[in-house]
Design a protein around this motif. Structure first.
Motif, PDB file in Angstrom:
ATOM      1  N   LEU A  37      -5.450  10.982  41.549  1.00  0.00           N
ATOM      2  CA  LEU A  37      -5.071  12.693  42.086  1.00  0.00           C
ATOM      3  C   LEU A  37      -3.428  12.379  41.524  1.00  0.00           C
ATOM      4  O   LEU A  37      -3.102  13.324  40.863  1.00  0.00           O
ATOM      5  CB  LEU A  37      -5.335  13.326  42.825  1.00  0.00           C
ATOM      6  CG  LEU A  37      -4.874  14.151  43.304  1.00  0.00           C
ATOM      7  CD1 LEU A  37      -5.357  16.046  42.440  1.00  0.00           C
ATOM      8  CD2 LEU A  37      -5.101  14.948  44.974  1.00  0.00           C
ATOM      9  N   PHE A  38      -2.930  11.580  42.004  1.00  0.00           N
ATOM     10  CA  PHE A  38      -1.736  11.345  42.171  1.00  0.00           C
ATOM     11  C   PHE A  38      -0.941  10.836  40.870  1.00  0.00           C
ATOM     12  O   PHE A  38      -0.042  11.167  40.154  1.00  0.00           O
ATOM     13  CB  PHE A  38      -0.557  11.036  42.870  1.00  0.00           C
ATOM     14  CG  PHE A  38      -0.477  12.083  44.353  1.00  0.00           C
ATOM     15  CD1 PHE A  38      -0.314  13.082  43.949  1.00  0.00           C
ATOM     16  CD2 PHE A  38      -1.343  11.607  45.164  1.00  0.00           C
ATOM     17  CE1 PHE A  38      -0.688  13.843  45.440  1.00  0.00           C
ATOM     18  CE2 PHE A  38      -1.784  12.759  46.502  1.00  0.00           C
ATOM     19  CZ  PHE A  38      -0.783  13.788  46.411  1.00  0.00           C
ATOM     20  N   PRO A  41      -4.352  11.688  35.695  1.00  0.00           N
ATOM     21  CA  PRO A  41      -5.176  13.024  35.398  1.00  0.00           C
ATOM     22  C   PRO A  41      -6.285  13.103  33.965  1.00  0.00           C
ATOM     23  O   PRO A  41      -7.254  13.678  33.714  1.00  0.00           O
ATOM     24  CB  PRO A  41      -3.688  14.631  34.493  1.00  0.00           C
ATOM     25  CG  PRO A  41      -3.185  12.490  33.797  1.00  0.00           C
ATOM     26  CD  PRO A  41      -3.057  11.974  34.628  1.00  0.00           C
ATOM     27  N   GLY A  46      -9.162   7.314  35.163  1.00  0.00           N
ATOM     28  CA  GLY A  46      -9.282   7.131  36.256  1.00  0.00           C
ATOM     29  C   GLY A  46     -10.577   6.693  37.095  1.00  0.00           C
ATOM     30  O   GLY A  46     -10.421   5.972  38.513  1.00  0.00           O
ATOM     31  N   GLY A 109     -10.688  12.871  42.226  1.00  0.00           N
ATOM     32  CA  GLY A 109      -9.227  12.500  42.396  1.00  0.00           C
ATOM     33  C   GLY A 109      -8.293  13.067  40.679  1.00  0.00           C
ATOM     34  O   GLY A 109      -7.901  13.637  41.071  1.00  0.00           O
ATOM     35  N   SER A 110      -8.810  12.174  39.850  1.00  0.00           N
ATOM     36  CA  SER A 110      -8.561  12.693  38.684  1.00  0.00           C
ATOM     37  C   SER A 110      -9.371  13.665  37.329  1.00  0.00           C
ATOM     38  O   SER A 110      -7.978  14.896  37.160  1.00  0.00           O
ATOM     39  CB  SER A 110      -9.341  11.680  37.469  1.00  0.00           C
ATOM     40  OG  SER A 110      -8.754  10.394  37.404  1.00  0.00           O
ATOM     41  N   ALA A 113      -6.421  17.085  39.714  1.00  0.00           N
ATOM     42  CA  ALA A 113      -5.466  16.489  38.848  1.00  0.00           C
ATOM     43  C   ALA A 113      -4.850  17.542  38.543  1.00  0.00           C
ATOM     44  O   ALA A 113      -3.738  18.218  38.186  1.00  0.00           O
ATOM     45  CB  ALA A 113      -4.967  14.808  38.853  1.00  0.00           C
ATOM     46  N   MET A 116      -4.034  20.760  40.362  1.00  0.00           N
ATOM     47  CA  MET A 116      -3.172  20.404  41.077  1.00  0.00           C
ATOM     48  C   MET A 116      -1.708  20.739  40.727  1.00  0.00           C
ATOM     49  O   MET A 116      -0.928  21.079  41.439  1.00  0.00           O
ATOM     50  CB  MET A 116      -3.333  19.403  42.687  1.00  0.00           C
ATOM     51  CG  MET A 116      -4.726  18.211  42.821  1.00  0.00           C
ATOM     52  SD  MET A 116      -4.708  19.547  44.012  1.00  0.00           S
ATOM     53  CE  MET A 116      -3.039  19.092  45.194  1.00  0.00           C
ATOM     54  N   VAL A 117      -1.785  20.572  39.360  1.00  0.00           N
ATOM     55  CA  VAL A 117      -0.967  20.932  38.599  1.00  0.00           C
ATOM     56  C   VAL A 117      -0.195  21.793  38.791  1.00  0.00           C
ATOM     57  O   VAL A 117       0.646  22.323  38.708  1.00  0.00           O
ATOM     58  CB  VAL A 117      -0.889  19.242  37.495  1.00  0.00           C
ATOM     59  CG1 VAL A 117       0.441  19.499  36.710  1.00  0.00           C
ATOM     60  CG2 VAL A 117      -0.818  17.931  37.575  1.00  0.00           C
TER      61      VAL A 117
END
Length: 119
Positions: A37-38, A41, A46, A109-110, A113, A116-117
């Motif tokens: 996730l962090f 992307p 991922g 998670g990817s 990402a 979230m951005v």
């Protein structure tokens, strides 16, 4: 391969090892998810990062445990499961199962990402 991919793979393995000392086995999914996730992307990278990080970790840990008890336990389990009594094959299957969990968690998670951005 990029440095972020290598960093994500190593962090996944390291944090999953630490989490595994205190949390249940499925904590590898949480670790893989958060690292991807962090850091990654890209969904494909991922998945590959989570897959490789957990495959290497679980493969190494399974091999280490196998060597410590002189393949007694893994030999007996490999006879119960249709693996022909092969300890090495059992280690690879164990690493693969963990890697699938880590890979799909990292892929999730990817995929989140970019969302979230944007926020």
């Amino acid at each position: 391969m990029s440095m972020r991919f290598l960093l994500a793979t190593l962090l996944t393995a390291a944090f999953a090892f630490i989490a595994g000392m205190f949390l249940p086995w499925w904590s590898i999914a949480i670790v893989s998810f958060l690292v991807a996730l962090f850091l990654l992307p890209n969904i494909g990278l991922g998945f590959l990062s989570g897959f490789l990080g957990i495959f290497i970790l679980w493969g190494f840990l399974s091999l280490w445990i196998d060597l410590k008890n002189e393949s007694i336990l893994s030999g007996k389990i490999a006879q119960i499961i249709p693996l022909g009594g092969s300890s090495i094959l059992l280690i690879l299957v164990t690493a693969f199962v963990g890697a699938i969990v880590g890979g799909f968690a990292a892929m999730a998670g990817s995929s989140l990402a970019p969302v979230m951005v944007r926020k």
